[in-house]
Write a protein that holds these residues in place. Structure first.
Motif, PDB file in Angstrom:
ATOM      1  N   VAL A  79      32.491  43.810  22.544  1.00  0.00           N
ATOM      2  CA  VAL A  79      33.452  42.786  22.151  1.00  0.00           C
ATOM      3  C   VAL A  79      33.622  42.908  20.644  1.00  0.00           C
ATOM      4  O   VAL A  79      32.685  42.665  19.886  1.00  0.00           O
ATOM      5  CB  VAL A  79      32.959  41.370  22.519  1.00  0.00           C
ATOM      6  N   LEU A  80      34.805  43.304  20.233  1.00  0.00           N
ATOM      7  CA  LEU A  80      35.099  43.448  18.811  1.00  0.00           C
ATOM      8  C   LEU A  80      35.903  42.233  18.378  1.00  0.00           C
ATOM      9  O   LEU A  80      36.977  41.966  18.923  1.00  0.00           O
ATOM     10  CB  LEU A  80      35.881  44.735  18.555  1.00  0.00           C
ATOM     11  N   ALA A  81      35.368  41.487  17.435  1.00  0.00           N
ATOM     12  CA  ALA A  81      35.991  40.254  16.979  1.00  0.00           C
ATOM     13  C   ALA A  81      36.312  40.358  15.491  1.00  0.00           C
ATOM     14  O   ALA A  81      35.415  40.575  14.673  1.00  0.00           O
ATOM     15  CB  ALA A  81      35.068  39.063  17.240  1.00  0.00           C
ATOM     16  N   SER A  82      37.580  40.233  15.161  1.00  0.00           N
ATOM     17  CA  SER A  82      38.008  40.289  13.764  1.00  0.00           C
ATOM     18  C   SER A  82      39.227  39.413  13.571  1.00  0.00           C
ATOM     19  O   SER A  82      40.195  39.535  14.331  1.00  0.00           O
ATOM     20  CB  SER A  82      38.357  41.725  13.368  1.00  0.00           C
ATOM     21  N   PRO A  83      39.226  38.563  12.553  1.00  0.00           N
ATOM     22  CA  PRO A  83      40.468  37.879  12.230  1.00  0.00           C
ATOM     23  C   PRO A  83      41.460  38.875  11.639  1.00  0.00           C
ATOM     24  O   PRO A  83      41.070  39.982  11.248  1.00  0.00           O
ATOM     25  CB  PRO A  83      40.041  36.841  11.187  1.00  0.00           C
ATOM     26  N   VAL A  84      42.695  38.475  11.597  1.00  0.00           N
ATOM     27  CA  VAL A  84      43.736  39.312  11.017  1.00  0.00           C
ATOM     28  C   VAL A  84      43.813  39.043   9.521  1.00  0.00           C
ATOM     29  O   VAL A  84      43.903  37.902   9.086  1.00  0.00           O
ATOM     30  CB  VAL A  84      45.093  39.015  11.695  1.00  0.00           C
ATOM     31  N   HIS A  85      43.735  40.108   8.742  1.00  0.00           N
ATOM     32  CA  HIS A  85      43.963  40.067   7.297  1.00  0.00           C
ATOM     33  C   HIS A  85      45.117  41.022   7.013  1.00  0.00           C
ATOM     34  O   HIS A  85      45.010  42.216   7.318  1.00  0.00           O
ATOM     35  CB  HIS A  85      42.721  40.511   6.528  1.00  0.00           C
ATOM     36  N   PHE A  86      46.203  40.516   6.475  1.00  0.00           N
ATOM     37  CA  PHE A  86      47.389  41.333   6.215  1.00  0.00           C
ATOM     38  C   PHE A  86      47.797  42.113   7.468  1.00  0.00           C
ATOM     39  O   PHE A  86      48.117  43.288   7.407  1.00  0.00           O
ATOM     40  CB  PHE A  86      47.171  42.268   5.018  1.00  0.00           C
ATOM     41  N   MET A  87      47.722  41.463   8.606  1.00  0.00           N
ATOM     42  CA  MET A  87      48.126  41.970   9.922  1.00  0.00           C
ATOM     43  C   MET A  87      47.222  43.072  10.465  1.00  0.00           C
ATOM     44  O   MET A  87      47.524  43.674  11.489  1.00  0.00           O
ATOM     45  CB  MET A  87      49.600  42.386   9.929  1.00  0.00           C
ATOM     46  N   GLY A  88      46.111  43.333   9.829  1.00  0.00           N
ATOM     47  CA  GLY A  88      45.160  44.318  10.336  1.00  0.00           C
ATOM     48  C   GLY A  88      43.791  43.683  10.509  1.00  0.00           C
ATOM     49  O   GLY A  88      43.607  42.494  10.252  1.00  0.00           O
ATOM     50  N   VAL A  89      42.829  44.480  10.941  1.00  0.00           N
ATOM     51  CA  VAL A  89      41.453  43.990  11.033  1.00  0.00           C
ATOM     52  C   VAL A  89      40.891  43.852   9.620  1.00  0.00           C
ATOM     53  O   VAL A  89      41.429  44.412   8.663  1.00  0.00           O
ATOM     54  CB  VAL A  89      40.580  44.926  11.898  1.00  0.00           C
ATOM     55  N   THR A  90      39.800  43.149   9.485  1.00  0.00           N
ATOM     56  CA  THR A  90      39.182  42.936   8.171  1.00  0.00           C
ATOM     57  C   THR A  90      38.661  44.255   7.598  1.00  0.00           C
ATOM     58  O   THR A  90      38.445  45.233   8.322  1.00  0.00           O
ATOM     59  CB  THR A  90      38.003  41.958   8.269  1.00  0.00           C
ATOM     60  N   ALA A  91      38.418  44.247   6.311  1.00  0.00           N
ATOM     61  CA  ALA A  91      37.868  45.437   5.641  1.00  0.00           C
ATOM     62  C   ALA A  91      36.517  45.826   6.229  1.00  0.00           C
ATOM     63  O   ALA A  91      36.217  47.010   6.393  1.00  0.00           O
ATOM     64  CB  ALA A  91      37.741  45.176   4.141  1.00  0.00           C
ATOM     65  N   GLN A  92      35.696  44.825   6.569  1.00  0.00           N
ATOM     66  CA  GLN A  92      34.387  45.095   7.162  1.00  0.00           C
ATOM     67  C   GLN A  92      34.554  45.826   8.497  1.00  0.00           C
ATOM     68  O   GLN A  92      33.843  46.799   8.783  1.00  0.00           O
ATOM     69  CB  GLN A  92      33.619  43.782   7.370  1.00  0.00           C
ATOM     70  N   THR A  93      35.495  45.353   9.299  1.00  0.00           N
ATOM     71  CA  THR A  93      35.743  45.968  10.597  1.00  0.00           C
ATOM     72  C   THR A  93      36.322  47.368  10.437  1.00  0.00           C
ATOM     73  O   THR A  93      35.911  48.307  11.119  1.00  0.00           O
ATOM     74  CB  THR A  93      36.699  45.090  11.427  1.00  0.00           C
ATOM     75  N   LYS A  94      37.245  47.511   9.517  1.00  0.00           N
ATOM     76  CA  LYS A  94      37.885  48.811   9.317  1.00  0.00           C
ATOM     77  C   LYS A  94      36.891  49.848   8.803  1.00  0.00           C
ATOM     78  O   LYS A  94      36.929  51.018   9.215  1.00  0.00           O
ATOM     79  CB  LYS A  94      39.066  48.671   8.354  1.00  0.00           C
ATOM     80  N   ALA A  95      35.972  49.426   7.949  1.00  0.00           N
ATOM     81  CA  ALA A  95      34.948  50.368   7.468  1.00  0.00           C
ATOM     82  C   ALA A  95      34.099  50.867   8.633  1.00  0.00           C
ATOM     83  O   ALA A  95      33.803  52.059   8.733  1.00  0.00           O
ATOM     84  CB  ALA A  95      34.076  49.712   6.400  1.00  0.00           C
ATOM     85  N   MET A  96      33.725  49.959   9.532  1.00  0.00           N
ATOM     86  CA  MET A  96      32.944  50.346  10.706  1.00  0.00           C
ATOM     87  C   MET A  96      33.757  51.290  11.596  1.00  0.00           C
ATOM     88  O   MET A  96      33.260  52.318  12.050  1.00  0.00           O
ATOM     89  CB  MET A  96      32.529  49.091  11.484  1.00  0.00           C
ATOM     90  N   ILE A  97      35.021  50.962  11.816  1.00  0.00           N
ATOM     91  CA  ILE A  97      35.879  51.807  12.652  1.00  0.00           C
ATOM     92  C   ILE A  97      36.022  53.191  12.026  1.00  0.00           C
ATOM     93  O   ILE A  97      35.891  54.215  12.712  1.00  0.00           O
ATOM     94  CB  ILE A  97      37.248  51.133  12.871  1.00  0.00           C
ATOM     95  N   ASP A  98      36.275  53.250  10.737  1.00  0.00           N
ATOM     96  CA  ASP A  98      36.451  54.547  10.081  1.00  0.00           C
ATOM     97  C   ASP A  98      35.188  55.401  10.171  1.00  0.00           C
ATOM     98  O   ASP A  98      35.266  56.629  10.294  1.00  0.00           O
ATOM     99  CB  ASP A  98      36.861  54.371   8.621  1.00  0.00           C
ATOM    100  N   ARG A  99      34.038  54.769  10.129  1.00  0.00           N
ATOM    101  CA  ARG A  99      32.782  55.516  10.253  1.00  0.00           C
ATOM    102  C   ARG A  99      32.559  56.047  11.662  1.00  0.00           C
ATOM    103  O   ARG A  99      31.676  56.879  11.891  1.00  0.00           O
ATOM    104  CB  ARG A  99      31.607  54.657   9.794  1.00  0.00           C
ATOM    105  N   VAL A 126      38.925  40.236  20.209  1.00  0.00           N
ATOM    106  CA  VAL A 126      39.080  38.808  19.948  1.00  0.00           C
ATOM    107  C   VAL A 126      39.571  38.646  18.518  1.00  0.00           C
ATOM    108  O   VAL A 126      38.989  39.221  17.588  1.00  0.00           O
ATOM    109  CB  VAL A 126      37.732  38.067  20.127  1.00  0.00           C
ATOM    110  N   SER A 127      40.657  37.863  18.349  1.00  0.00           N
ATOM    111  CA  SER A 127      41.197  37.720  16.998  1.00  0.00           C
ATOM    112  C   SER A 127      41.924  36.400  16.822  1.00  0.00           C
ATOM    113  O   SER A 127      42.442  35.816  17.783  1.00  0.00           O
ATOM    114  CB  SER A 127      42.160  38.877  16.701  1.00  0.00           C
ATOM    115  N   VAL A 128      41.957  35.962  15.583  1.00  0.00           N
ATOM    116  CA  VAL A 128      42.764  34.816  15.168  1.00  0.00           C
ATOM    117  C   VAL A 128      43.571  35.233  13.943  1.00  0.00           C
ATOM    118  O   VAL A 128      43.189  36.152  13.224  1.00  0.00           O
ATOM    119  CB  VAL A 128      41.907  33.573  14.825  1.00  0.00           C
ATOM    120  N   GLY A 129      44.670  34.550  13.746  1.00  0.00           N
ATOM    121  CA  GLY A 129      45.493  34.794  12.566  1.00  0.00           C
ATOM    122  C   GLY A 129      46.124  33.504  12.107  1.00  0.00           C
ATOM    123  O   GLY A 129      46.464  32.644  12.934  1.00  0.00           O
ATOM    124  N   GLY A 130      46.293  33.358  10.820  1.00  0.00           N
ATOM    125  CA  GLY A 130      46.817  32.117  10.265  1.00  0.00           C
ATOM    126  C   GLY A 130      48.303  31.893  10.493  1.00  0.00           C
ATOM    127  O   GLY A 130      48.754  30.771  10.624  1.00  0.00           O
TER     128      GLY A 130
END
Length: 190
Positions: A79-99, A126-130
């Motif tokens: 289960v990958l849970a990340s809020p939307v930041h600038f319409m993408g996943v968070t930097a923390q999530t993206k760093a994990m994905i890129d690795r 799972v995600s939320v966005g403002g």
């Protein structure tokens, strides 16, 4: 059945974390062994695109991502849970994905199962966005679906809640937490 929850929000006990907790509680109620990791608490260096992983499917950077790889390999459900930041996943999530480039290398360069074996795995986003834009989650969904495809994780769906911004606002949603609990149950029953 092992369920790994990956919390990608920098906000402790925020909306995404509350939803993830309910998904995990739902899975646990059906007998699953659950574990959550909080990316913001980990040291994950961004991918350096050095291609060292092309040799053995292993990342040469020795940080907390090594533990994340092991937990992903052990999991039957993610289960990958990340809020939307600038319409993408968070930097923390993206760093994990890129690795996960090392896992991409296992699959596409070395012709090995990316997570060490070929058992069926499923994943939920799972995600939320403002904001309340019609296409708010599309860029994040594209990234998450690409990750799951590379890792041979069948996409089991998503829980997406637009218009949720203030910390704790998800509690005011009429049934979001219940939806999350039920999604966790379904994830391990299928």
């Amino acid at each position: 059945m092992r369920v790994l929850g990956i919390a990608g929000s920098p906000r402790r006990d925020g909306n995404t974390a509350l939803l993830l907790a309910e998904v995990m509680r739902g899975a646990e109620s059906r007998g699953a062994e659950v574990k959550a990791i909080i990316l913001n608490d980990l040291e994950i260096t961004p991918c350096q695109h050095c291609d060292a992983c092309f040799e053995a499917g292993e990342c040469k950077i020795k940080d907390d991502m090594q533990m994340v790889y092991k937990e992903m390999e052990r999991a039957d459900r993610i289960v990958l849970a990340s809020p939307v930041h600038f319409m993408g996943v968070t930097a923390q999530t993206k760093a994990m994905i890129d690795r996960c480039q090392a896992l991409w290398a296992r699959k596409y360069i070395l012709k090995q199962p990316p997570l060490g074996d070929e058992r069926e795995r499923k994943g939920l986003f799972v995600s939320v966005g403002g904001m309340k834009l019609a296409n708010l989650f599309e860029p994040a969904l594209a990234t998450v679906k690409a990750l799951f495809k590379v890792l041979d994780i069948a996409y089991a769906g998503e829980l997406l809640f637009p218009g949720i911004d203030k910390k704790g606002a998800i509690k005011d949603h009429p049934d979001a937490l219940k939806q999350a609990f039920l999604a966790g149950q379904r994830l391990v029953e299928d």
